[in-house]
Design a protein around this motif. Structure first.
Motif, short mmCIF file in Angstrom:
data_model
loop_
_atom_site.label_atom_id
_atom_site.label_comp_id
_atom_site.label_asym_id
_atom_site.label_seq_id
_atom_site.Cartn_x
_atom_site.Cartn_y
_atom_site.Cartn_z
N ASP A 134 0.81 -1.22 0.00
CA ASP A 134 0.00 0.00 0.00
C ASP A 134 0.84 1.27 0.00
OD1 ASP A 134 -2.34 -1.45 -0.01
OD2 ASP A 134 -2.52 -1.51 2.16
N SER A 135 2.15 1.12 -0.09
CA SER A 135 3.03 2.30 -0.03
C SER A 135 3.00 3.09 -1.34
CB SER A 135 4.46 1.85 0.27
OG SER A 135 5.00 1.11 -0.83
N ASP A 136 3.33 4.37 -1.24
CA ASP A 136 3.44 5.20 -2.43
C ASP A 136 4.54 4.68 -3.35
OD1 ASP A 136 1.44 6.85 -1.47
OD2 ASP A 136 2.83 8.32 -0.60
N GLU A 137 5.59 4.14 -2.76
CA GLU A 137 6.70 3.62 -3.57
C GLU A 137 6.24 2.46 -4.45
OE1 GLU A 137 11.10 1.47 -3.08
OE2 GLU A 137 10.09 2.30 -1.32
N TYR A 138 5.48 1.54 -3.87
CA TYR A 138 4.98 0.42 -4.66
C TYR A 138 4.11 0.93 -5.80
CZ TYR A 138 2.84 -4.08 -5.86
OH TYR A 138 2.41 -5.20 -6.56
N GLN A 139 3.21 1.85 -5.50
CA GLN A 139 2.30 2.37 -6.52
C GLN A 139 3.07 3.06 -7.65
OE1 GLN A 139 -1.00 1.89 -6.70
NE2 GLN A 139 -1.09 2.98 -8.65
N ALA A 140 4.10 3.83 -7.28
CA ALA A 140 4.88 4.54 -8.30
C ALA A 140 5.70 3.58 -9.15
CB ALA A 140 5.80 5.56 -7.63
N ALA A 141 6.21 2.51 -8.54
CA ALA A 141 7.08 1.59 -9.26
C ALA A 141 6.30 0.57 -10.09
CB ALA A 141 7.99 0.85 -8.27
N TYR A 142 5.18 0.07 -9.56
CA TYR A 142 4.48 -1.05 -10.20
C TYR A 142 3.02 -0.79 -10.53
CZ TYR A 142 8.54 -3.17 -7.86
OH TYR A 142 9.80 -3.43 -7.41
N GLY A 143 2.39 0.11 -9.79
CA GLY A 143 0.98 0.37 -10.04
C GLY A 143 0.11 -0.85 -9.75
N GLU A 144 -1.00 -0.96 -10.45
CA GLU A 144 -1.96 -2.03 -10.20
C GLU A 144 -1.71 -3.29 -11.03
OE1 GLU A 144 -4.40 -2.26 -7.97
OE2 GLU A 144 -3.88 -0.29 -7.14
N PHE A 145 -0.96 -3.16 -12.13
CA PHE A 145 -0.94 -4.27 -13.08
C PHE A 145 0.45 -4.76 -13.49
CE2 PHE A 145 -4.99 -2.07 -13.70
CZ PHE A 145 -5.86 -3.12 -13.45
N ILE A 146 1.51 -4.24 -12.85
CA ILE A 146 2.86 -4.72 -13.14
C ILE A 146 3.33 -5.61 -12.00
CG2 ILE A 146 5.28 -4.04 -13.45
CD1 ILE A 146 4.33 -1.50 -14.78
N VAL A 147 3.89 -6.75 -12.34
CA VAL A 147 4.43 -7.67 -11.33
C VAL A 147 5.71 -7.04 -10.76
CG1 VAL A 147 5.42 -9.96 -10.94
CG2 VAL A 147 3.52 -9.67 -12.56
N PRO A 148 5.86 -7.00 -9.44
CA PRO A 148 7.11 -6.46 -8.87
C PRO A 148 8.33 -7.16 -9.46
CG PRO A 148 5.49 -6.80 -7.14
CD PRO A 148 4.91 -7.40 -8.39
N TYR A 149 9.42 -6.43 -9.59
CA TYR A 149 10.64 -6.98 -10.16
C TYR A 149 11.84 -6.40 -9.42
CZ TYR A 149 10.40 -2.49 -12.62
OH TYR A 149 10.30 -1.16 -12.92
N ILE A 150 12.97 -7.05 -9.56
CA ILE A 150 14.18 -6.60 -8.89
C ILE A 150 14.68 -5.32 -9.56
CG2 ILE A 150 16.58 -7.16 -8.38
CD1 ILE A 150 14.59 -8.77 -6.75
N ARG A 151 14.83 -4.25 -8.77
CA ARG A 151 15.29 -2.97 -9.30
C ARG A 151 16.34 -2.32 -8.43
NH1 ARG A 151 12.14 1.25 -6.87
NH2 ARG A 151 10.79 0.37 -5.27
N GLY A 152 16.68 -2.94 -7.29
CA GLY A 152 17.61 -2.33 -6.35
C GLY A 152 19.05 -2.29 -6.81
N TYR A 153 19.40 -3.03 -7.87
CA TYR A 153 20.77 -3.00 -8.38
C TYR A 153 21.01 -1.80 -9.28
CZ TYR A 153 18.79 -4.68 -12.76
OH TYR A 153 18.04 -4.79 -13.91
N LYS A 154 19.96 -1.03 -9.56
CA LYS A 154 20.09 0.16 -10.38
C LYS A 154 20.23 1.39 -9.48
CE LYS A 154 17.35 -1.58 -14.25
NZ LYS A 154 16.24 -1.29 -15.21
N THR A 155 21.00 2.37 -9.95
CA THR A 155 21.13 3.59 -9.17
C THR A 155 19.83 4.38 -9.25
OG1 THR A 155 22.04 4.72 -11.11
CG2 THR A 155 23.61 3.75 -9.57
N ARG A 156 19.49 5.08 -8.18
CA ARG A 156 18.28 5.89 -8.16
C ARG A 156 18.52 7.11 -7.29
NH1 ARG A 156 15.66 4.00 -3.35
NH2 ARG A 156 16.54 2.00 -2.69
N ASN A 157 17.70 8.14 -7.47
CA ASN A 157 17.85 9.38 -6.73
C ASN A 157 17.77 9.13 -5.23
OD1 ASN A 157 18.04 10.86 -9.09
ND2 ASN A 157 15.86 11.33 -9.17
#
Length: 289
Positions: A134-157
């Motif tokens: 239910d976090s804003d981060e989940y919604q921004a990254a995956y929304g309602e219809f994208i399966v979560p995926y590994i993204r922590g190996y990428k640089t981010r702000n």
């Protein structure tokens, strides 16, 4: 962007695979791909038997009654997930796996881990799972219809190098499983590292190098040289990866993933030469006292 050649860090498959999304007008085969991708991500790439699959939530997803996000929630709250990654694990191991499985990254800080531990203090496992989904981060990254995926190996702000290196303590290649394959077992990988805000070496998994892989060593190594000796009693901790013995037969040389040597200042140069001669790679040198 990814850090370094993806093939050498064991994340090439993540780089080359597009996110899995449930789009309108999907076929039954496409929904099945979404279901399998969800199991693979949320259950840490562990094998799922047919008898363990969640029949009712799968049917709801196929009929369009629930979104992918709600299907992810059902899998994460299932007895299957709970038994594998909660009741059988130390608390902070469970939390760091929740971050990996549901947000695709490692925890950013000890405060972040403590916040989730506080939720579990109330004995509310379901609330802990909801706090990610239910976090804003989940919604921004995956929304309602994208399966979560590994993204922590990428640089981010806002991400420090320390936080980036911690992801590789949880991720050792696309074929690794969170149920098997790590000597640390059910113990946390990041607890002390996050508390101390300590970066770790980013070492290729065994399949991406010449046969060795990284395992965080204990300070209480069996090998100690010159402890308490030297000018002012200064001792240095040398962490070595890919270390091998000096056997004559190259085929039979064993390798250890990690060793730690404690040496005096006067011995540093000599020890550097010995380690490199034996095929080791120095990952870090830090003063102990």
């Amino acid at each position: 962007m990814a850090f370094g050649p993806a093939s050498r860090l064991g994340v090439a498959l993540f780089e080359e695979t597009d996110p899995v999304e449930l789009v309108p007008g999907r076929s039954e085969e496409e929904v099945e791909v979404v279901i399998k991708a969800t199991y693979r991500q949320v259950l840490g790439n562990a094998y799922v038997m047919e008898s363990e699959r969640l029949v009712v939530p799968e049917s709801q997803l196929k009929r369009g009654e629930i979104s992918v996000r709600e299907f992810v929630r059902q899998v994460a709250k299932s007895d299957l997930y709970r038994s594998r990654f909660f009741t059988s694990c130390a608390r902070y191991r469970s939390i760091e796996l929740n971050f990996k499985h549901l947000l695709g990254r490692a925890p950013d800080s000890y405060d972040e881990m403590k916040a989730h531990s506080a939720i579990l203090d109330n004995g509310d496992f379901d609330a802990e799972i909801d706090s990610y989904i239910d976090s804003d981060e989940y919604q921004a990254a995956y929304g309602e219809f994208i399966v979560p995926y590994i993204r922590g190996y990428k640089t981010r702000n806002g991400q420090s190098m320390v936080q980036f290196t911690h992801m590789f303590q949880l991720l050792r290649g696309a074929s690794s499983s969170d149920l098997k394959g790590n000597l640390a077992g059910i113990r946390p990988r990041l607890n002390s590292l996050v508390i101390q805000n300590t970066a770790t070496p980013v070492i290729p998994p065994s399949g991406a190098s010449d046969g060795w892989s990284f395992q965080n060593p204990s300070l209480s190594s069996r090998t100690r040289l010159g402890s308490g000796a030297g000018e002012g009693g200064k001792v240095y901790r040398i962490e070595v990866t890919g270390y091998r013995s000096g056997a004559v037969n190259r085929i039979s040389k064993f390798r250890r993933s990690n060793q730690v040597f404690l040496v005096s200042y006067e011995q540093l140069s000599q020890e550097y030469q010995r380690i490199h001669k034996m095929g080791g790679v120095i990952a870090s040198v830090t003063a102990v006292n």
